[in-house]
Design a protein around this motif. Sequence first.
Motif, PDB file in Angstrom:
ATOM      1  N   PRO A  59       0.954  -1.189   0.017  1.00 31.73           N
ATOM      2  CA  PRO A  59       0.059   0.027  -0.010  1.00 31.73           C
ATOM      3  C   PRO A  59       0.606   1.295   0.138  1.00 31.73           C
ATOM      4  O   PRO A  59       2.039   1.241   0.580  1.00 31.73           O
ATOM      5  CB  PRO A  59      -0.921  -0.334   1.358  1.00 31.73           C
ATOM      6  N   PRO A  60       0.515   2.250  -0.529  1.00 27.86           N
ATOM      7  CA  PRO A  60       1.159   3.462  -0.531  1.00 27.86           C
ATOM      8  C   PRO A  60       1.428   3.984   0.768  1.00 27.86           C
ATOM      9  O   PRO A  60       0.785   3.581   1.981  1.00 27.86           O
ATOM     10  CB  PRO A  60       0.219   4.653  -1.175  1.00 27.86           C
ATOM     11  N   ALA A  61       2.486   4.825   1.311  1.00 31.82           N
ATOM     12  CA  ALA A  61       2.593   4.937   2.706  1.00 31.82           C
ATOM     13  C   ALA A  61       1.712   5.800   3.295  1.00 31.82           C
ATOM     14  O   ALA A  61       1.129   6.833   2.724  1.00 31.82           O
ATOM     15  CB  ALA A  61       4.069   5.797   2.642  1.00 31.82           C
ATOM     16  N   GLY A  62       1.260   5.340   4.441  1.00 31.80           N
ATOM     17  CA  GLY A  62       0.351   5.803   5.335  1.00 31.80           C
ATOM     18  C   GLY A  62      -1.010   5.613   4.996  1.00 31.80           C
ATOM     19  O   GLY A  62      -2.215   6.124   5.650  1.00 31.80           O
ATOM     20  N   CYS A  63      -1.238   4.729   3.843  1.00 31.40           N
ATOM     21  CA  CYS A  63      -2.638   4.364   3.404  1.00 31.40           C
ATOM     22  C   CYS A  63      -2.997   2.864   4.234  1.00 31.40           C
ATOM     23  O   CYS A  63      -2.222   2.274   4.216  1.00 31.40           O
ATOM     24  CB  CYS A  63      -2.751   4.335   2.057  1.00 31.40           C
ATOM     25  N   THR A  64      -4.142   2.840   4.415  1.00 34.92           N
ATOM     26  CA  THR A  64      -4.851   1.641   4.886  1.00 34.92           C
ATOM     27  C   THR A  64      -5.442   0.809   3.628  1.00 34.92           C
ATOM     28  O   THR A  64      -6.056   1.336   2.900  1.00 34.92           O
ATOM     29  CB  THR A  64      -5.956   1.939   6.168  1.00 34.92           C
ATOM     30  N   GLU A  65      -5.100  -0.164   3.627  1.00 33.15           N
ATOM     31  CA  GLU A  65      -5.670  -1.245   2.578  1.00 33.15           C
ATOM     32  C   GLU A  65      -6.938  -1.637   2.911  1.00 33.15           C
ATOM     33  O   GLU A  65      -7.324  -2.071   3.996  1.00 33.15           O
ATOM     34  CB  GLU A  65      -4.904  -2.649   2.164  1.00 33.15           C
ATOM     35  N   ILE A  66      -8.210  -1.398   1.887  1.00 27.05           N
ATOM     36  CA  ILE A  66      -9.435  -1.971   2.096  1.00 27.05           C
ATOM     37  C   ILE A  66      -9.839  -2.898   0.949  1.00 27.05           C
ATOM     38  O   ILE A  66      -8.973  -2.859  -0.034  1.00 27.05           O
ATOM     39  CB  ILE A  66     -10.464  -0.857   2.370  1.00 27.05           C
ATOM     40  N   THR A  67     -10.968  -3.145   1.052  1.00 22.95           N
ATOM     41  CA  THR A  67     -11.557  -4.388   0.169  1.00 22.95           C
ATOM     42  C   THR A  67     -12.790  -3.734  -0.489  1.00 22.95           C
ATOM     43  O   THR A  67     -13.621  -2.980   0.499  1.00 22.95           O
ATOM     44  CB  THR A  67     -11.719  -5.628   0.560  1.00 22.95           C
ATOM     45  N   LEU A  68     -13.239  -4.356  -1.589  1.00 18.84           N
ATOM     46  CA  LEU A  68     -14.470  -3.956  -2.117  1.00 18.84           C
ATOM     47  C   LEU A  68     -15.480  -5.160  -2.301  1.00 18.84           C
ATOM     48  O   LEU A  68     -15.219  -6.241  -2.605  1.00 18.84           O
ATOM     49  CB  LEU A  68     -14.273  -3.091  -3.431  1.00 18.84           C
ATOM     50  N   GLY A  69     -16.722  -4.926  -1.622  1.00 23.46           N
ATOM     51  CA  GLY A  69     -17.678  -5.908  -1.772  1.00 23.46           C
ATOM     52  C   GLY A  69     -18.419  -5.960  -3.050  1.00 23.46           C
ATOM     53  O   GLY A  69     -18.149  -5.251  -3.988  1.00 23.46           O
ATOM     54  N   GLU A  70     -19.249  -6.796  -3.156  1.00 22.50           N
ATOM     55  CA  GLU A  70     -20.195  -6.942  -4.214  1.00 22.50           C
ATOM     56  C   GLU A  70     -20.940  -5.903  -4.437  1.00 22.50           C
ATOM     57  O   GLU A  70     -21.516  -4.969  -3.711  1.00 22.50           O
ATOM     58  CB  GLU A  70     -21.176  -8.184  -4.213  1.00 22.50           C
ATOM     59  N   LEU A  71     -20.942  -5.329  -5.925  1.00 22.31           N
ATOM     60  CA  LEU A  71     -21.779  -4.123  -6.254  1.00 22.31           C
ATOM     61  C   LEU A  71     -23.108  -4.478  -6.879  1.00 22.31           C
ATOM     62  O   LEU A  71     -23.221  -5.687  -7.646  1.00 22.31           O
ATOM     63  CB  LEU A  71     -20.986  -3.280  -7.165  1.00 22.31           C
ATOM     64  N   GLY A  91      -4.778  14.625   4.626  1.00 19.08           N
ATOM     65  CA  GLY A  91      -6.243  13.627   5.092  1.00 19.08           C
ATOM     66  C   GLY A  91      -5.884  12.352   4.977  1.00 19.08           C
ATOM     67  O   GLY A  91      -4.773  11.990   4.418  1.00 19.08           O
ATOM     68  N   GLU A  92      -6.667  11.608   5.474  1.00 25.27           N
ATOM     69  CA  GLU A  92      -6.337  10.069   5.575  1.00 25.27           C
ATOM     70  C   GLU A  92      -6.511   9.490   4.186  1.00 25.27           C
ATOM     71  O   GLU A  92      -6.938  10.115   3.299  1.00 25.27           O
ATOM     72  CB  GLU A  92      -7.191   9.303   6.533  1.00 25.27           C
ATOM     73  N   CYS A  93      -6.238   8.329   3.720  1.00 21.44           N
ATOM     74  CA  CYS A  93      -6.199   7.569   2.766  1.00 21.44           C
ATOM     75  C   CYS A  93      -6.382   6.291   2.674  1.00 21.44           C
ATOM     76  O   CYS A  93      -5.941   5.713   3.738  1.00 21.44           O
ATOM     77  CB  CYS A  93      -4.874   7.895   1.645  1.00 21.44           C
ATOM     78  N   ARG A  94      -7.086   5.792   1.803  1.00 24.23           N
ATOM     79  CA  ARG A  94      -7.475   4.267   1.680  1.00 24.23           C
ATOM     80  C   ARG A  94      -7.001   3.677   0.548  1.00 24.23           C
ATOM     81  O   ARG A  94      -6.676   4.512  -0.605  1.00 24.23           O
ATOM     82  CB  ARG A  94      -8.919   3.861   1.685  1.00 24.23           C
ATOM     83  N   GLY A 129     -22.253  -0.626  -3.224  1.00 22.00           N
ATOM     84  CA  GLY A 129     -21.856  -1.831  -2.259  1.00 22.00           C
ATOM     85  C   GLY A 129     -21.579  -1.143  -0.963  1.00 22.00           C
ATOM     86  O   GLY A 129     -21.616  -0.229  -0.615  1.00 22.00           O
ATOM     87  N   GLU A 130     -20.391  -2.084  -0.618  1.00 22.78           N
ATOM     88  CA  GLU A 130     -19.743  -1.520   0.819  1.00 22.78           C
ATOM     89  C   GLU A 130     -18.367  -1.803   0.592  1.00 22.78           C
ATOM     90  O   GLU A 130     -17.726  -2.708   0.065  1.00 22.78           O
ATOM     91  CB  GLU A 130     -20.297  -2.281   1.860  1.00 22.78           C
ATOM     92  N   PHE A 131     -17.303  -0.984   1.141  1.00 18.08           N
ATOM     93  CA  PHE A 131     -15.991  -1.458   1.494  1.00 18.08           C
ATOM     94  C   PHE A 131     -15.945  -1.971   2.802  1.00 18.08           C
ATOM     95  O   PHE A 131     -16.830  -1.884   3.935  1.00 18.08           O
ATOM     96  CB  PHE A 131     -15.211   0.002   1.843  1.00 18.08           C
ATOM     97  N   SER A 132     -14.403  -2.451   3.211  1.00 15.22           N
ATOM     98  CA  SER A 132     -14.649  -3.413   4.431  1.00 15.22           C
ATOM     99  C   SER A 132     -13.339  -2.691   4.990  1.00 15.22           C
ATOM    100  O   SER A 132     -12.412  -2.100   4.313  1.00 15.22           O
ATOM    101  CB  SER A 132     -14.306  -4.579   4.021  1.00 15.22           C
ATOM    102  N   ASN A 133     -13.171  -2.540   6.456  1.00 15.01           N
ATOM    103  CA  ASN A 133     -11.678  -2.303   6.922  1.00 15.01           C
ATOM    104  C   ASN A 133     -11.863  -0.703   7.026  1.00 15.01           C
ATOM    105  O   ASN A 133     -10.622  -0.213   6.935  1.00 15.01           O
ATOM    106  CB  ASN A 133     -10.535  -2.659   6.311  1.00 15.01           C
ATOM    107  N   LEU A 134     -12.847  -0.029   6.780  1.00 11.73           N
ATOM    108  CA  LEU A 134     -12.980   1.222   6.546  1.00 11.73           C
ATOM    109  C   LEU A 134     -12.981   2.166   7.783  1.00 11.73           C
ATOM    110  O   LEU A 134     -12.176   3.066   8.022  1.00 11.73           O
ATOM    111  CB  LEU A 134     -13.765   1.895   5.392  1.00 11.73           C
ATOM    112  N   GLY A 135     -13.831   1.957   8.643  1.00  7.16           N
ATOM    113  CA  GLY A 135     -14.178   2.592   9.865  1.00  7.16           C
ATOM    114  C   GLY A 135     -14.656   1.770  10.937  1.00  7.16           C
ATOM    115  O   GLY A 135     -14.290   0.788  11.134  1.00  7.16           O
TER     116      GLY A 135
END
Length: 396
Positions: A53-65, A190-193, A84-90
Amino acid sequence: MTYRRADVASSSGWRWGVVLLTAVVGCGRETQAPAPVQDPMEALEQETLHQPPPAGCTEITLGELENGIELSPVRYGQQPTYRGEFSNLGDPAVADSAYIRLDVNTALGLHDLANGGTNLFSCEQCVYGYQDAGASTAKTFVAESGKLFVASKVSPQQTAGAIANVLLRESVAAPPLRVPYTGTAPVEGGECRWIRFAKWSTIRPGGCDPREGALTTIPPNHTCVADDTVGSDGTLEESLGTKTQGQACTYTPAASEDQLASTDCAPGYACSSAYNDTRQCLATCDFMAADPGCPTGTVCGVYGLCIEQSVMEPIGYLFDPALIGETCSVNWAEFCGVEGARGVCVDLTRSGHGTCYRYARARSECGAGEELGYVSYPLANGGVDNTSGWCYPDGL
């Protein structure tokens, strides 16, 4: 008839209602064998497989759309929008909504998400989402960079593809604020994902494209029946009979998700109750076509169905004789112009008389200095259909 509204942009802040393969030859060197062809989506996935992942960014995943008609209630956006929904976001107790929005005319192939400039107003291919959606702690994240690949397209609402190496930046609302497409700007520091790779598909069994000139072919003894008001998304039905315009008909729902509904109408006719309590065979049409092809005495109405104007008007669909660009006799009417050149009457200047603005399905179909407004049709059970777009001069 349910109330419709039109939403438009306004600079004054007013809103009404609402690949390279090479062969080395010469100097005694042999021609190299061509590299094996790789599936583009597989190539995208391999490209990011071992990427950190880019420095300082949190990796997230994308669910079904899902697209508009797959949602409950049905919710069609102003342009094809998959939800759909992201995971690991908040906060794990609160849903994190995820969106991919495309222009109706987004082509097959690879698209650079950096072209949008982290701005939901200017992007034609947009990836974004909301952390803790609806909560007081909600944050907006918009793609700053990345790749989006459209692999197949049945209709604008039914596509399949992938996104890769997508950096989502925390963003806030930014001008323009009160338009159908509001702007966003990145938060400094700001934060990044980050999304490594994700596939999506909103193509459904029996899906079709009702538009004239569509790339998908309608099988013999079938009819593509529009699911949205502007006729840009459809579902095949088996046409097992010979009944035509205005004849009473029988509609048999699909026995399972993988089967099709059937009717006793002839091919090219939908067994519809859109305009009457009882079903009748109505010819399908494309009101954006130069010649919608409706039977004599009928016009191409909403949901791409031919019907008499005299049937539409008493249930709330208004018509005005003004041509595109002319002043209407009323401040609002869903239909102005003539068959093959339809528009909508909207009074943007509050003069009491609307102007006939041409209908369009995509923002990319509007010219320089124009924006895409839309007619909002409320649906049953709280649903909404905003697919009926129209181009107007921005700044009014």
